[in-house]
Design an enzyme around this catalytic site. Structure first.
Site, mmCIF file in Angstrom:
data_model
loop_
_atom_site.group_PDB
_atom_site.id
_atom_site.type_symbol
_atom_site.label_atom_id
_atom_site.label_comp_id
_atom_site.label_asym_id
_atom_site.label_seq_id
_atom_site.Cartn_x
_atom_site.Cartn_y
_atom_site.Cartn_z
ATOM 1 N N TYR A 91 0.848 -1.184 0.000
ATOM 2 C CA TYR A 91 0.000 0.000 0.000
ATOM 3 C C TYR A 91 0.887 1.238 0.000
ATOM 4 O O TYR A 91 1.536 1.554 1.003
ATOM 5 C CB TYR A 91 -0.921 0.034 1.218
ATOM 6 C CG TYR A 91 -1.985 -1.037 1.271
ATOM 7 C CD1 TYR A 91 -2.311 -1.788 0.144
ATOM 8 C CD2 TYR A 91 -2.674 -1.293 2.450
ATOM 9 C CE1 TYR A 91 -3.291 -2.764 0.205
ATOM 10 C CE2 TYR A 91 -3.663 -2.258 2.504
ATOM 11 C CZ TYR A 91 -3.968 -2.987 1.390
ATOM 12 O OH TYR A 91 -4.958 -3.962 1.446
ATOM 13 N N LEU A 148 -18.587 -1.750 2.417
ATOM 14 C CA LEU A 148 -19.345 -0.647 1.820
ATOM 15 C C LEU A 148 -19.040 -0.513 0.335
ATOM 16 O O LEU A 148 -19.335 0.519 -0.268
ATOM 17 C CB LEU A 148 -19.042 0.667 2.557
ATOM 18 C CG LEU A 148 -19.441 0.699 4.029
ATOM 19 C CD1 LEU A 148 -19.078 2.053 4.653
ATOM 20 C CD2 LEU A 148 -20.926 0.419 4.209
ATOM 21 N N ARG A 206 -16.310 0.031 -1.291
ATOM 22 C CA ARG A 206 -15.467 1.199 -1.569
ATOM 23 C C ARG A 206 -16.267 2.514 -1.578
ATOM 24 O O ARG A 206 -16.008 3.417 -2.356
ATOM 25 C CB ARG A 206 -14.719 1.006 -2.892
ATOM 26 C CG ARG A 206 -13.790 -0.198 -2.848
ATOM 27 C CD ARG A 206 -13.310 -0.639 -4.214
ATOM 28 N NE ARG A 206 -12.462 -1.826 -4.077
ATOM 29 C CZ ARG A 206 -12.924 -3.073 -3.940
ATOM 30 N NH1 ARG A 206 -14.229 -3.289 -3.956
ATOM 31 N NH2 ARG A 206 -12.109 -4.091 -3.796
ATOM 32 N N GLY A 207 -17.237 2.568 -0.687
ATOM 33 C CA GLY A 207 -18.051 3.774 -0.559
ATOM 34 C C GLY A 207 -19.297 3.772 -1.403
ATOM 35 O O GLY A 207 -20.174 4.629 -1.234
ATOM 36 N N SER A 235 -22.257 3.325 0.817
ATOM 37 C CA SER A 235 -22.113 4.024 2.095
ATOM 38 C C SER A 235 -23.228 5.028 2.347
ATOM 39 O O SER A 235 -23.430 5.477 3.470
ATOM 40 C CB SER A 235 -20.772 4.770 2.135
ATOM 41 O OG SER A 235 -20.776 5.833 1.184
#
Length: 338
Positions: A56, A209, A211-212, A215
């Site tokens: 990352y 979620l 990746r949103g 959400s």
């Protein structure tokens, strides 16, 4: 706070884990100070599992977590569990060039992770994706050697299918499987989740979620930065996005009737699947800010009864999502999809 066991031989962690990837990469710019404050707030709230990958932002995320742990109160630092993925190969331009699961590479990756995190052991260690050129038995065997030497506490897997899970478990005790699971990513329910439950392997669910996407905060007119993964994710493109946000609107009606947020409803749904499938499931939330963390933690107080679950199923059927989880080239490397 409630606790769950990650597998019959695994570590104990809070009912939610914190996925720290977005604090360093793939979702646009992040605020370092706010990221560290969010990790501290998570630890203070009783969240013990911190998930990262050594790739990352080429080690940035591990250094960030290391700083957060170093500056946290000793009692909270001692309770933290680190989950690290390894094996992804990167280049200076940020590109991806495959995975390396050779035993020598496993030990090399671990050495750098221990240094960047500033710890003497990693709690759960796993290859991020199956290396097609190296049998999983060899990769898992190398992690088992690190366990014997005290550098790793528990062996994990990531995004692998049922057959690979069984082969790995026949090689050494497997504590946890990390894999995408959400209302709109249900592929693991047919074979992978039953296999994990049968073998007593806990499940760390990422992407709860999507990746949103589910959400409740993502809008149709949102402009994504070029360095945001979602700018090339099929589920966030054109008609796919419109269809998927229609699903979110349907979910929102259920959430409003219960007096909770869309995100809390989606996370609570994942939490409810553990008892339904006889598995220990810990959702990872990718909060990069304290307000988003607070919202996610609120899901622990949401109870979904049978009527709620039926309404959610009707609003967001298992096969209703438009678009694949990843671009086609990346989907081809997922053992969990084969």
């Amino acid at each position: 706070m409630r606790t769950l066991t990650l597998g019959c031989t695994g570590p104990r962690t809070s009912a939610l884990g914190l996925g720290c990837m977005g604090m360093s990469a793939l979702y646009g710019e992040a605020d370092r100070a706010e990221s560290i404050a969010t990790i501290h707030a998570a630890l203070e709230a009783g969240v013990t599992l911190l998930d990262t990958g050594d790739f990352y932002a080429m080690g940035h995320n591990e250094l960030l977590i290391g700083e957060a742990l170093r500056t946290a109160p000793a009692a909270r630092r001692d309770q933290a569990l680190t989950s690290v993925k390894f094996g992804a190969l990167r280049d200076p331009d940020g590109g991806w060039s495959g995975y390396d699961g050779r035993p020598a590479a496993v030990k090399n990756f671990a050495a750098y992770s221990l240094q960047r995190l500033g710890v003497d052991h990693i709690d759960v260690y796993r290859i991020a994706r199956l290396d097609p050129d190296v049998p999983i038995e060899e990769t898992v065997g190398a992690i088992a050697e690190l366990v014997e030497k005290g550098y790793v506490r528990h062996i994990g897997l990531s995004e692998v299918g049922a057959d690979t899970i069984r082969r790995a478990a026949a090689t050494a005790p497997i504590s946890d499987l990390q894999i995408e699971y959400s209302l709109v990513s249900r592929g693991i329910e047919a074979q992978i989740l039953p296999t994990a439950a049968e073998l007593g392997i806990g499940v760390t669910a990422y992407g709860v979620l999507s990746r949103g996407l589910i959400s409740g905060h993502f809008t149709r007119d949102r402009q994504l930065a070029a360095n945001d993964f979602r700018a090339m994710s099929p589920r966030f493109q054109g008609e796919n996005l419109d269809r998927n946000l229609d699903l979110v609107d349907a979910l929102r009606k259920i959430a409003e009737r219960k007096g909770v947020s869309v995100a809390q409803t989606a996370i609570a749904w994942v939490l409810a699947q553990g008892p339904r499938h006889g598995a220990a499931i810990v959702p990872l939330v990718g909060a990069r800010r304290r307000d988003r963390l607070d919202e996610a933690l609120g899901a622990l107080g949401v109870t979904l009864d049978d009527a709620d679950l039926a309404a959610i199923e009707a609003a967001v059927p298992a096969d209703a999502v438009a678009g694949a989880r990843y671009p086609q080239a990346q989907m081809a490397h997922l053992d969990s999809e084969h």
